[in-house]
Design an enzyme around this catalytic site. Structure first.
Site, PDB file in Angstrom:
ATOM      1  CD  GLU A  98      -3.019  -1.121   2.165  1.00 16.65           C
ATOM      2  OE1 GLU A  98      -2.753  -0.671   3.316  1.00 16.65           O
ATOM      3  OE2 GLU A  98      -4.132  -1.597   1.729  1.00 16.65           O
ATOM      4  CE  LYS A 129       0.460  -1.102   5.439  1.00 15.53           C
ATOM      5  NZ  LYS A 129      -0.855  -0.749   5.408  1.00 15.53           N
ATOM      6  CD  GLN A 130       0.927  -5.298   2.648  1.00 10.07           C
ATOM      7  OE1 GLN A 130       0.534  -3.851   3.084  1.00 10.07           O
ATOM      8  NE2 GLN A 130      -0.181  -6.317   2.935  1.00 10.07           N
TER       9      GLN A 130
END
Ligand code: BGC
Length: 810
Positions: free
Chosen positions: A497, A617-618
């Site tokens: 995100e 972010k991930q």
């Protein structure tokens, strides 16, 4: 350390939110946070009871804009219970000392002990036990045992129900309206001669008009014969609060026992005439606290028999038990009867407003192998919302079904349009709805559910329709680029995100996100398979009903051969243009800020944006290696005409690992998984990090707003599917264990095809498979490539190669 008890020795206010979230009790139908039953002096008590699927929509004005939000409603509070001595003030939390709270995970009971000292120096010892019944999903109970330590006299207990609660569990949302509940009416009967008071209350959600009814039966008893006289009942009818006061003559050292048994129904429930009658009758027939407790404990015993994962105590066992516990309190066997999805933050708090994201991707493997009927109900939640998803697709100029990024009551897009950066205080546009991959998660779950259960009826009933409509949407999202000779997907977001657009482009969205593109190919391949897997007549009917033409299927096939994937520096690019982004000064940011989990907020507060950097972010690209075995990934690349060099995967993992801040708890789950084959030490580190997510609140305060269900389920999955190499296909259970050095023994159970409670135990280089007695044919097991049959009622033990699990003998 007791791995079945979560203990808090003092109730420090700064950790109250975390404790309340982790001490939540629930049963898949509703859950109640671990708030204290008595009021706080400063009025700061924040009770939270959430009913699965109970949402309400309100419009608020924020930053000059009208924004509409649908929230999981904070339901009336059933807990309130306090007491007073003589005419003294009602006991509040500030008079409680020596507090100790214990959550018994095995039995689902929250016990609190404390001493209450009033201003006159009178001390009362108190033990409270509470439960939310896993046996009867509509019932909860609270018991208080009071012992006057240095006084005798009149003791009055006040037991109340309270509909004056609001949604105010997340500070960031405080500018948004929280008045989702409207009290309707209240009433009481008694107390009767037996010292029992009955109260009830009804409320209604403001716009969705769901009626919620609570009924409570409270009784007070004194040890030995002398019950004393009962006091005047108190009730309030109009303001959403009803109480019942029960008085007794208490004596020093003598136990006063208080029981409150509560039932909760809503107008959405089945098999009722009306919610209030149902609640009143259920409270009346539930029996004593002891009886409710006995049935509840049996239900949990049954659950743990199928779901416990025993890693031999040691580091992590408590967190692991806590994860299974909260997972099953959110989605339980009771969920199978409900029309609900998987709320990303459980029924444990108001973060993300109880919405349903793609996180179910992390939850389904657990359910498919233990409670397939619950998994199926959760897929039905999606299927029932196909009309809404079809309308969303049409509106976006697409075919098929476009499922929302955030889903609530009716399946429309619930993602907010603005979100607050608490660090800068700015409200910013929220483009996360561009994560079109939510449909990929649903399609993936449909396929896995079919593979695990082998049930063509499921496909035929609704699974195939769901998968085909998602496939169709994904196909229509592609466009053919003549110049490149490839299909492309533009203007979307991947799971990361931090990137919602290109730094030099005004409109949001990215092109050719590798995860979306490759998983689209995967879904389209499955769609082609599904058409073949159905019985001929059903396949024809469905294609006819969906107007799915041979030409469209042929287009699916072409896309699976010509989708674009971008590479740079010898790795898979997260999206087109990623290579042109700047490198972030990771060391500098770590040195300045320490915790950089939420790098996006830090950069935005500095007037910068993550969109400029190679910073995630991930896991995004790495999700591919989480969902697809290496061979399958390589096959897809080959099919697309790319070469999959032998070390492409490991290079890509290392590359993104160095550029990820893990701002989502899902990230450590995925990293533990993808590193399991090549770097067991790091994999184990990420696994422990995922285990710590909530118990240590690693994201800095977010657990107080609700647990992270995906991470909780993900940790169980890492142990039971990833480290064991467990997979299922065509009725065969395959294992290929590769354990981290720290894990030498562990045992768990699964259900596969006709076999319930298959026990898999891996210990000191041996794998033991036990199949419970039944009339089923033997279970076919393949251990590291070697087949054995395990007949019901038998155990097979096989030795593993000490290094990584190749069997050395039987
Ligand atoms: C993550 C998403 C996730 C959501 C709900 C976000 O922080 O980035 O991937 O679906 O939380 O858990």
């Amino acid at each position: 350390m007791n791995a079945w008890t979560l203990t808090y020795d003092e109730l420090s206010p700064d950790r109250a939110g975390l404790r309340e979230a982790l001490c939540t009790l629930g049963n898949g139908y509703f859950a109640t946070r671990g708030a204290t039953p008595e009021p706080h002096t400063d009025g700061s008590r924040r009770p939270g009871t959430y009913i699965a699927g109970c949402y309400n929509r309100l419009t608020s004005t924020v930053a000059g804009q009208e924004v509409e939000n649908e929230d999981m409603v904070n339901a009336p509070d059933w807990l309130p219970l306090t007491f007073r001595v003589g005419d003294g003030p009602w006991f509040t939390t500030s008079e409680a000392h020596d507090d100790r709270v214990e959550l018994d995970l095995r039995r689902g009971v929250l016990t609190r002990t404390c001493r209450v000292r009033d201003q006159a120096g009178r001390v009362t010892r108190m033990t409270q036990r509470r439960l939310v019944s896993m046996d009867d999903p509509h019932v909860a109970a609270l018991e208080a045992t009071l012992v006057p330590e240095n006084w005798s006299g009149r003791l009055t207990v006040r037991s109340a129900l309270d509909a004056r609660v609001r949604n105010e569990g997340v500070r960031r949302y405080s500018l948004l309206r929280g008045d989702h509940l409207r009290p309707l009416d209240t009433g009481r009967d008694g107390p009767d001669a037996a010292g029992t008071g009955r109260t009830w209350l009804r409320a209604e959600t403001a716009t969705s008009r769901i009626r919620i009814a609570l009924a409570a039966r409270t009784s007070v008893d004194v040890q030995a014969s002398d019950r004393g006289t009962l006091g005047e009942p108190v009730a309030s009818a109009a303001d959403g609060w009803v109480a019942c006061d029960l008085g007794v003559d208490a004596a020093e050292g003598r136990v006063v026992q208080v029981e409150k048994v509560v039932a909760l129904y809503t107008s959405r429930d089945t098999a009722i005439s009306d919610d209030l009658t149902a609640a009143r009758e259920a409270a009346a027939r539930a029996g004593t606290f002891g009886e409710v407790l006995r049935r509840h404990t049996l239900a949990w015993e049954r659950i743990w028999r199928s779901c416990a994962v025993d890693i031999g105590g040691g580091e992590g066992q408590l967190a692991l038990n806590l994860h299974v516990f909260h997972l099953l309190q959110t989605v339980s066997p009771h969920t199978a009867d409900l029309d609900v999805g998987v709320p990303a933050r459980g029924l444990h708090g108001e973060a993300y407003r109880g919405h349903v994201f793609w996180d179910e991707l992390f939850v389904f493997p657990f359910l498919d192998l233990r409670y397939p009927q619950t998994a199926r109900a959760l897929l039905r939640y999606r299927w029932r919302r196909l009309p809404q998803a079809r309308a969303a697709a049409r509106e976006a100029g697409l075919r098929g079904a476009l499922f929302p990024w955030q889903s609530g009551s009716d399946g429309r897009e619930e993602t907010q349009v603005l979100h607050l950066n608490p660090r800068s205080g700015r409200w910013l546009p929220d483009n996360s709805r561009l994560q079109r991959h939510s449909g990929i998660a649903i399609a993936y779950n449909v396929w896995q559910h079919y593979r695990v259960t082998g049930d063509v009826t499921f496909l035929s009933d609704f699974g195939a329709e769901l998968l085909l409509e998602i496939a169709r949407m994904l196909a229509s999202l592609t466009e053919f680029d003549e110049e490149a000779g490839r299909y492309r997907i533009r203007g979307v977001m991947g799971p990361d995100e931090y990137h919602d657009g290109m730094p030099d482009r005004e409109e949001p969205g990215l092109d050719d996100n590798a995860y979306t593109n490759i998983m689209t190919v995967w879904v389209l391949m499955r769609a082609l398979e599904v058409v073949e897997a159905l019985p001929e007549w059903r396949s024809r009917d469905l294609r006819e009903a969906l107007e799915l033409t041979p030409a469209e299927l042929e287009e699916f096939r072409r896309i699976t051969e010509r989708m674009r994937v971008v590479f740079h520096d010898g790795v898979v690019s997260q999206f087109d243009g990623y290579a042109g982004l700047e490198e972030l000064d990771w060391a500098g940011y770590r040195a300045t800020y320490g915790d950089i989990h939420r790098l996006d907020r830090i950069l935005e507060a500095e007037g910068d944006t993550c969109n400029r950097y190679r910073a995630s972010k991930q896991a995004d690209v790495l999700m591919l290696f989480f969902l697809l075995p290496a061979e399958e990934f390589a096959r897809i690349l080959c099919r697309l005409g790319y070469t999959c060099e032998p070390d492409l995967i490991s290079r890509t993992i290392d590359y993104y690992l160095a550029r990820t801040s893990h701002g989502s708890t899902l990230s450590s789950v995925v990293h533990a998984w993808v590193l399991a084959d090549t770097d067991r030490e790091s994999s184990w580190r990420f696994f422990l990090e995922a285990l710590r997510s909530d118990i240590e609140d690693v994201q800095g305060g977010t657990t107080a707003e609700g647990i992270h269900l995906g991470a909780m389920a993900g940790t169980v999955d890492i142990l039971t599917r990833c480290y064991t190499g467990l997979s299922t296909a065509e009725g065969v259970l395959r294992l290929d264990p590769l354990l981290p050095a720290e894990l030498d023994c562990f045992t768990f159970r699964i259900r596969y095809r006709g076999h319930w409670g298959i026990e898999v135990s891996i210990c000191e280089g041996r794998v033991a498979i036990t199949v419970p007695p039944s009339d089923e044919p033997p279970l076919e097991v393949e251990l590291s490539g070697r087949r054995v049959d395990v007949p019901p009622g038998h155990t097979r033990v096989m030795a593993l190669h000490p290094a990584h699990g190749a069997p050395t003998g039987v």
